[in-house]
Design an enzyme around this catalytic site. Structure first.
Site, mmCIF file in Angstrom:
data_model
loop_
_atom_site.group_PDB
_atom_site.id
_atom_site.type_symbol
_atom_site.label_atom_id
_atom_site.label_comp_id
_atom_site.label_asym_id
_atom_site.label_seq_id
_atom_site.Cartn_x
_atom_site.Cartn_y
_atom_site.Cartn_z
ATOM 1 N N GLU A 28 0.717 -1.297 -0.105
ATOM 2 C CA GLU A 28 -0.228 0.043 0.063
ATOM 3 C C GLU A 28 0.705 1.242 -0.037
ATOM 4 O OE1 GLU A 28 -3.061 -0.322 3.135
ATOM 5 O OE2 GLU A 28 -3.929 -1.811 1.936
ATOM 6 N N GLU A 55 -5.663 -8.116 -0.325
ATOM 7 C CA GLU A 55 -6.275 -7.770 0.553
ATOM 8 C C GLU A 55 -7.642 -7.614 0.278
ATOM 9 O OE1 GLU A 55 -4.655 -5.183 3.495
ATOM 10 O OE2 GLU A 55 -2.581 -5.605 3.438
HETATM 11 O O1 AHR Z 1 -5.126 -5.886 6.834
HETATM 12 C C1 AHR Z 1 -5.245 -4.774 7.727
HETATM 13 C C2 AHR Z 1 -4.638 -3.668 7.076
HETATM 14 O O2 AHR Z 1 -5.301 -3.048 6.165
HETATM 15 C C3 AHR Z 1 -2.962 -3.911 6.329
HETATM 16 O O3 AHR Z 1 -2.046 -3.925 7.473
HETATM 17 C C4 AHR Z 1 -2.994 -2.953 5.324
HETATM 18 O O4 AHR Z 1 -2.176 -3.352 4.225
HETATM 19 C C5 AHR Z 1 -4.422 -2.569 5.141
HETATM 20 O O5 AHR Z 1 -4.651 -0.978 5.037
#
Ligand code: AHR
Length: 501
Positions: A172, A291
């Site tokens: 990210e 994610e």
């Molecule tokens: O999954 C929780 C968090 O969400 C992770 O650390 C990050 O990559 C995202 O913003």
């Protein structure tokens, strides 16, 4: 209400990559500590890995696990996580304002993946670190021996290289919350140079560049284009991240989340293919949705509110029937995009917005969202088929009119089995669905699971771990037509196969 769907085994979207059923273990909250790892727990094995959580991980059918972050990775030093445990430093984890003792590290994770029967996907720190540390970690993990770092690994007990194939180039990096946040140009240059150095160490690795942290990021679109301008020839996948939640009681929009996810994927594909055209490239970039999940972010006070605890209870969302239906529909969207989405990781695996919950010294159990994941991972096989129902629509604030009934289907040439996944998003009406299967004569329903409940808010807890589980549905095929009653706010999974003679 009525809906219809026609399926044809020759109308194919793409091959289902088993890596679509990935998960994510981050050093965050209690995902690692008292999640997958708890020395002294009655179910702990020789290394302190919780055997009960390992068993649930295998049942979940997770094929790939991303590690060690997440935001955590952008402030971490991989060297802290290897070597004799007693020599490892305790650090401040700046991402989650937590204490990181490093008693669980790379070797413990690799043993855990072997015991869980999953593939490892490792992220390198491109926040506070860069090319040298990234290439060094590949050497430590994957080089056979005869160099300082590979021999260091051997001296730590791993004589054979780990052969880790999949590597994320940071996490990210478009997000202002990220430690070492960068502009698209800064990140694109660093990612390309890191990729080249990492591949010099091990040319067989596959690399994922960071796309946007969410479709609503102000830089979405231009971030992807700029990053790909720099990295196109050096990477294999571009990442997408997205979390969904019910906001201000707007359940219809929440149930339509998968429509937003589909649009996000389509937009990233369009951007990647635009760069491909400009570069006159023969290569097509595939996507890593590494994610995704339901996460009630509105309830999270933010990391600034944390106070240097070890393994605090962080974002331990308790999932309802509605959340499980949405998770089922998000998985269907990934299947529907199997031509371009090769990798996906539900975030996270244990305790932290997770399908698996565990108590320190206590039991572990399956959240409601465990079930759609486990059955989709088990049943989806072969090719994704085009599955576009003709359906009544549900008006939503966030996505406009969305189909009440959404579908995904896979067909396995080897077994002749058809897997069909369905949701009915209607808040109050059941839908009768007619599925035309005449192009696949002889199929009968072998298995039909239905997840719905009179109480859509019902959840599983330590005291009632099986309050929300799928029940048996009642579909039958007559003259090549399957008729199903889909209750309001429901998820279904069917396996159809040749009838036994
Ligand atoms: O999954 C929780 C968090 O969400 C992770 O650390 C990050 O990559 C995202 O913003």
């Amino acid at each position: 209400m009525q809906a219809s769907l026609s399926l044809d085994p020759s109308a194919r979207v793409g091959v289902i990559d088993r890596r679509l059923f990935g998960s994510f273990v981050e050093h965050m909250g209690r995902c690692v500590y008292t999640g997958i790892f708890e020395p002294g727990h009655p179910a702990a094995d020789d290394l302190g890995l919780r055997k009960d959580v390992l068993e649930l991980t295998r049942e979940l059918g997770v094929t790939l696990v991303r590690y060690p972050g997440g935001n955590f990775v952008s402030g971490s030093r991989w060297e802290d996580s290897v070597g004799p445990v007693s020599d490892r430093p305790t650090r401040l984890d700046l991402a989650w304002r937590s204490i990181e003792p490093n008693t669980f590290g790379l070797h413990e994770f690799m043993t855990w993946t072997a015991r869980a029967g999953t593939e490892a996907m490792l992220a390198v720190n491109l926040g506070t670190r860069g090319i040298e540390a990234a290439a060094a970690l590949v050497e430590y993990a994957n080089h056979p021996g005869g160099s300082a770092l590979s021999d260091l690994r051997r001296s730590h007990g791993a004589m054979d290289p780990y052969h880790i194939k999949l590597w994320c180039l940071g996490n990210e990096m478009d997000g202002p919350w990220q430690i070492g946040h960068k502009t698209a140009d800064e990140y694109g240059r660093l990612a390309a140079e890191s990729a080249r150095a990492m591949r010099r160490v091990d040319p067989s690795i596959e690399l994922v560049a960071c796309g946007s942290s969410h479709r609503t990021m102000p830089t979405f679109g231009s971030w992807e284009a700029t990053v790909l301008d720099h990295t196109y020839d050096d990477i294999d996948y571009l990442s997408l991240h997205s979390y969904y939640e019910e906001l201000a009681g707007d359940r219809a929009s929440f149930l339509g989340s998968a429509v937003g996810m589909g649009a996000f994927i389509d937009e990233v594909v369009a951007t990647a293919d635009h760069v491909k055209a400009r570069k006159r490239s023969a290569k097509t970039i595939r996507l890593s949705f590494d994610e995704w999940n339901v996460w009630y972010q509105a309830r999270f006070p933010g990391e600034a509110a944390l106070d240097w605890e070890h393994a605090p209870r962080l974002i331990e969302d308790e999932y309802s029937v509605v959340d499980a239906v949405v998770v089922g529909s998000l998985l269907m969207t990934l299947i529907d995009h199997a031509d371009r989405v090769a990798i996906a990781c539900q975030a996270q695996l244990a305790n932290v917005i997770a399908p698996i919950r565990s108590e320190p010294g206590g039991p572990s159990w399956r959240q409601s969202t465990f079930h759609p994941f486990a059955h989709t991972a088990r049943l989806a096989a072969g090719h994704a088929l085009v599955a576009d129902p003709v359906s009544p629509t549900l008006p939503t604030e966030a996505h406009g009119d969305v189909p009440c009934v959404a579908a995904a289907a896979t067909y396995d040439d080897d077994t002749g089995a058809l897997a069909l996944f369905l949701v009915n998003r209607s808040l109050d009406s059941s839908v009768t669905l007619d599925v035309d299967l005449r192009s696949m004569p002889g199929l009968q329903v072998g298995e039909h699971l239905l997840l719905c409940d009179d109480d859509p808010e019902a959840t599983n807890t330590a005291a009632r771990p099986d309050r929300v589980i799928p029940g048996a549905g009642g579909g039958r095929v007559i003259d090549g037509r399957l008729t199903l009653l889909l209750p309001a706010v429901s998820w279904s999974a069917l396996r159809l196969c040749a009838a036994q003679p």
